[in-house]
Design an enzyme around this catalytic site. Sequence first.
Site, PDB file in Angstrom:
ATOM      1  N   CYS A  38       0.843  -1.196   0.000  1.00  0.00           N
ATOM      2  CA  CYS A  38       0.000   0.000   0.000  1.00  0.00           C
ATOM      3  C   CYS A  38       0.875   1.241   0.000  1.00  0.00           C
ATOM      4  O   CYS A  38       2.087   1.168   0.132  1.00  0.00           O
ATOM      5  CB  CYS A  38      -0.885   0.022   1.234  1.00  0.00           C
TER       6      CYS A  38
ATOM      7  N   GLY B   4      -1.068   0.685  -4.869  1.00  0.00           N
ATOM      8  CA  GLY B   4      -2.341   0.078  -4.483  1.00  0.00           C
ATOM      9  C   GLY B   4      -3.462   0.632  -5.328  1.00  0.00           C
ATOM     10  O   GLY B   4      -3.625   1.851  -5.396  1.00  0.00           O
TER      11      GLY B   4
ATOM     12  N   ASN C 242       1.042   0.499   5.812  1.00  0.00           N
ATOM     13  CA  ASN C 242       1.600  -0.268   4.699  1.00  0.00           C
ATOM     14  C   ASN C 242       2.426  -1.400   5.285  1.00  0.00           C
ATOM     15  O   ASN C 242       3.318  -1.154   6.090  1.00  0.00           O
ATOM     16  CB  ASN C 242       2.482   0.632   3.828  1.00  0.00           C
ATOM     17  N   GLY C 243       2.104  -2.608   4.891  1.00  0.00           N
ATOM     18  CA  GLY C 243       2.860  -3.751   5.386  1.00  0.00           C
ATOM     19  C   GLY C 243       1.928  -4.876   5.747  1.00  0.00           C
ATOM     20  O   GLY C 243       0.767  -4.901   5.329  1.00  0.00           O
TER      21      GLY C 243
ATOM     22  N   TYR D  32      10.410  -3.890  -8.328  1.00  0.00           N
ATOM     23  CA  TYR D  32       9.111  -3.702  -8.958  1.00  0.00           C
ATOM     24  C   TYR D  32       8.248  -2.605  -8.352  1.00  0.00           C
ATOM     25  O   TYR D  32       7.701  -1.774  -9.081  1.00  0.00           O
ATOM     26  CB  TYR D  32       8.335  -5.035  -8.925  1.00  0.00           C
TER      27      TYR D  32
ATOM     28  N   THR E 100       7.616  -1.530 -15.943  1.00  0.00           N
ATOM     29  CA  THR E 100       8.722  -1.454 -14.987  1.00  0.00           C
ATOM     30  C   THR E 100      10.058  -1.901 -15.593  1.00  0.00           C
ATOM     31  O   THR E 100      11.102  -1.374 -15.227  1.00  0.00           O
ATOM     32  CB  THR E 100       8.371  -2.267 -13.721  1.00  0.00           C
TER      33      THR E 100
ATOM     34  N   ASP F 159      11.943  -8.775 -18.405  1.00  0.00           N
ATOM     35  CA  ASP F 159      10.999  -8.299 -17.388  1.00  0.00           C
ATOM     36  C   ASP F 159      11.749  -8.126 -16.074  1.00  0.00           C
ATOM     37  O   ASP F 159      12.836  -8.697 -15.884  1.00  0.00           O
ATOM     38  CB  ASP F 159       9.818  -9.271 -17.217  1.00  0.00           C
ATOM     39  N   ASP F 160      11.135  -7.347 -15.174  1.00  0.00           N
ATOM     40  CA  ASP F 160      11.804  -7.143 -13.877  1.00  0.00           C
ATOM     41  C   ASP F 160      11.736  -8.410 -13.035  1.00  0.00           C
ATOM     42  O   ASP F 160      12.634  -8.706 -12.251  1.00  0.00           O
ATOM     43  CB  ASP F 160      11.182  -5.963 -13.123  1.00  0.00           C
TER      44      ASP F 160
HETATM   45  O1  LIG Z   1       4.748 -13.238 -13.331  1.00  0.00           O
HETATM   46  P1  LIG Z   1       3.605 -12.349 -13.043  1.00  0.00           P
HETATM   47  O2  LIG Z   1       2.712 -12.928 -11.982  1.00  0.00           O
HETATM   48  O3  LIG Z   1       2.866 -11.934 -14.261  1.00  0.00           O
HETATM   49  O4  LIG Z   1       4.159 -11.020 -12.341  1.00  0.00           O
HETATM   50  C1  LIG Z   1       5.248 -10.275 -12.813  1.00  0.00           C
HETATM   51  C2  LIG Z   1       4.816  -9.157 -13.734  1.00  0.00           C
HETATM   52  O5  LIG Z   1       3.897  -8.262 -13.043  1.00  0.00           O
HETATM   53  C3  LIG Z   1       4.469  -6.971 -12.964  1.00  0.00           C
HETATM   54  O6  LIG Z   1       3.957  -6.112 -13.963  1.00  0.00           O
HETATM   55  P2  LIG Z   1       2.665  -5.179 -13.793  1.00  0.00           P
HETATM   56  O7  LIG Z   1       1.782  -5.338 -14.962  1.00  0.00           O
HETATM   57  O8  LIG Z   1       2.035  -5.421 -12.459  1.00  0.00           O
HETATM   58  O9  LIG Z   1       3.207  -3.666 -13.710  1.00  0.00           O
HETATM   59  P3  LIG Z   1       4.201  -2.758 -14.588  1.00  0.00           P
HETATM   60  O10 LIG Z   1       3.382  -2.125 -15.687  1.00  0.00           O
HETATM   61  O11 LIG Z   1       4.714  -1.757 -13.595  1.00  0.00           O
HETATM   62  O12 LIG Z   1       5.306  -3.576 -15.136  1.00  0.00           O
HETATM   63  C4  LIG Z   1       5.946  -7.157 -13.167  1.00  0.00           C
HETATM   64  O13 LIG Z   1       6.554  -5.990 -13.706  1.00  0.00           O
HETATM   65  C5  LIG Z   1       5.995  -8.304 -14.150  1.00  0.00           C
HETATM   66  O14 LIG Z   1       5.774  -7.830 -15.459  1.00  0.00           O
HETATM   67  N1  LIG Z   2      -0.089  -3.933   0.979  1.00  0.00           N
HETATM   68  C1  LIG Z   2      -0.281  -3.453   2.176  1.00  0.00           C
HETATM   69  O1  LIG Z   2       0.546  -2.729   2.714  1.00  0.00           O
HETATM   70  C2  LIG Z   2      -1.558  -3.886   2.869  1.00  0.00           C
HETATM   71  C3  LIG Z   2      -1.839  -3.315   4.233  1.00  0.00           C
HETATM   72  C4  LIG Z   2      -2.799  -4.201   5.017  1.00  0.00           C
HETATM   73  N2  LIG Z   2      -2.161  -5.449   5.383  1.00  0.00           N
HETATM   74  C5  LIG Z   2      -4.055  -4.459   4.213  1.00  0.00           C
HETATM   75  O2  LIG Z   2      -4.240  -5.541   3.699  1.00  0.00           O
HETATM   76  O3  LIG Z   2      -4.857  -3.559   4.071  1.00  0.00           O
HETATM   77 MG   LIG Z   3       5.500  -5.639 -15.557  1.00  0.00          MG
END
Ligand SMILES: O=P(O)(O)OC[C@H]1O[C@H](OP(=O)(O)OP(=O)(O)O)[C@H](O)[C@@H]1O
Ligand SMILES: NC(=O)CC[C@H](N)C(=O)O
Ligand SMILES: [Mg+2]
Length: 503
Positions: free
Chosen positions: A2, A28, A101-102, A257, A303, A365-366
């Site tokens: 979050c 989020g 957050n956490g 990420y 990313t 990919d990242d």
């Molecule tokens: O293996 P997976 O479960 O698919 O997860 C990994 C992917 O999800 C994320 O992208 P995302 O679309 O969330 O965001 P981005 O546009 O910032 O890359 C991350 O950058 C990878 O591309």
């Molecule tokens: N990603 C988060 O930081 C989530 C905060 C909290 N655990 C929730 O689920 O709302």
């Molecule tokens: Mg991605």
Amino acid sequence: MCGVVGIVGNQPINQALYDGLTMLQHRGQDAAGIMTIDGQTLRLRKSNGLVRDVFHTRHMRRLSGNMGIGHVRYPTAGTSSSAEAQPFYVNSPFGIAMAHNGNLTNAADLQAALFEKARRHINTSSDSEILLNIFAYELMESKQLELSKDEIFSAVARVHEQVRGAYAVVAVIIGHGLVAFRDPHGIRPLALGKRETPQGTEYMVASESVAIDGTGFTYERDVEPGEAIYISEQGEFFSQQCSQQPVHNPCIFEYVYFARPDSTIDGVSVYASRINMGRKLGEKIQREYSHLDIDVIVPIPETACDIALEMSRVLNIPYRQGFVKNRYIGRTFIMPGQTQRRKSVRRKLNAITAEFKDKNVLLVDDSIVRGTTSEQIIEMAREAGAKNVYFASAAPEIRYPNVYGIDMPSANELIGFGREADEIGAIIKADGLIYQDLTDLIDAVKGENPSLERFETSVFNGEYVTGDINQDYLDRLDAARNDNARAEDDQDSTNPELYNEGD
Ligand SMILES: O=P(O)(O)OC[C@H]1O[C@H](OP(=O)(O)OP(=O)(O)O)[C@H](O)[C@@H]1O
Ligand SMILES: NC(=O)CC[C@H](N)C(=O)O
Ligand SMILES: [Mg+2]
């Protein structure tokens, strides 16, 4: 993951909170909320949806006052119900609101203890509501009608003694001010900023420095692991280390990420760390995979773009943006269910055929988490006419669940669980799959701030820094939060929003 913001100003801060949340939207997408203090009243608006959808003019008008907090939510505990959107509120002592957050790792024990010792009721299944009540209970220890800064700091110290897991927190206390604190491992980020005005200094605390820069504040420093900050309504600033043994272990996945590249977290530019990841991964390919005949390097937006560009420089192979990202579709990985995530990849990314036709392509990919993105993207590259499709990930194999605020509760849902790179490559149908080594990933981040000695890297090596996670815990988490279990929970979550002011 979050995002949280908190501001103590000397003018209405509703717009600055809103703007700060917009800059943290990537952390989020499920729900958003703002709570302000106007005199003796807390003002709230929270609901499911993106920031721009949750707050309309009528809500913004209601959010009066010079001090407040905000939250964007990506659920990692409880359900996606709007009742679990944040900030949460508790009326005693004084009236407190909190955004977190956490993820807490001993939430169930804390909830039982709260009932035993204080008969406190928790109305949702959110760990953040538990954290708020622990903090409120500890503030109750002071029997005075007014809290001193020392009482606030010792309440935070007692929170640290009981609570395990990850928490970066902002809270407001009616009649007093804003409190912010970070868990003793500093797993989740929290930054502090300032703004000088003719009426005096205004303060802002936020998950990422980008929210501070984007709202006209100036980034000062990060909140230290275990440290608490208290800014009174009058704008007096106090801080204190509240943990006996702070040990800094920032989450390395923030750099891979989660965070925006234009943020600085714990002295590390996220962008610079991603460039380093690209360099290290490029050098590994040069060393160990020089036999691959790669014509072009294509990032998987968004990313991975910075990482892939640096790989192209190191390998001296052209970089081409072969996929176009639909800017109106959000991040796939932080969507709540696998069906939604699967559908979103093709809606979000589309191939430019000419960039793939008859070429040997290295997709970058990242990270590969569930494999949702990589599998479909490789298929799309082939449909567009690619000859060979290689795949490189800037993060190592993700094999273990996350318990600190990233929604990866089930090992079985991770494509890297119990599999080696060649098996994973076969599932996503890559002609070759190359992962970054963990030491290189750590060096990529540490290179920007050598004083960081350790990181939270559990998803890669199963080492959980809080020391309270065993297989039994992970099995229970899996049973409670795997995708199927969650779909059922969300259907049942018709819990009314106790403190919302409605639409
Ligand atoms: O293996 P997976 O479960 O698919 O997860 C990994 C992917 O999800 C994320 O992208 P995302 O679309 O969330 O965001 P981005 O546009 O910032 O890359 C991350 O950058 C990878 O591309
Ligand atoms: N990603 C988060 O930081 C989530 C905060 C909290 N655990 C929730 O689920 O709302
Ligand atoms: Mg991605």
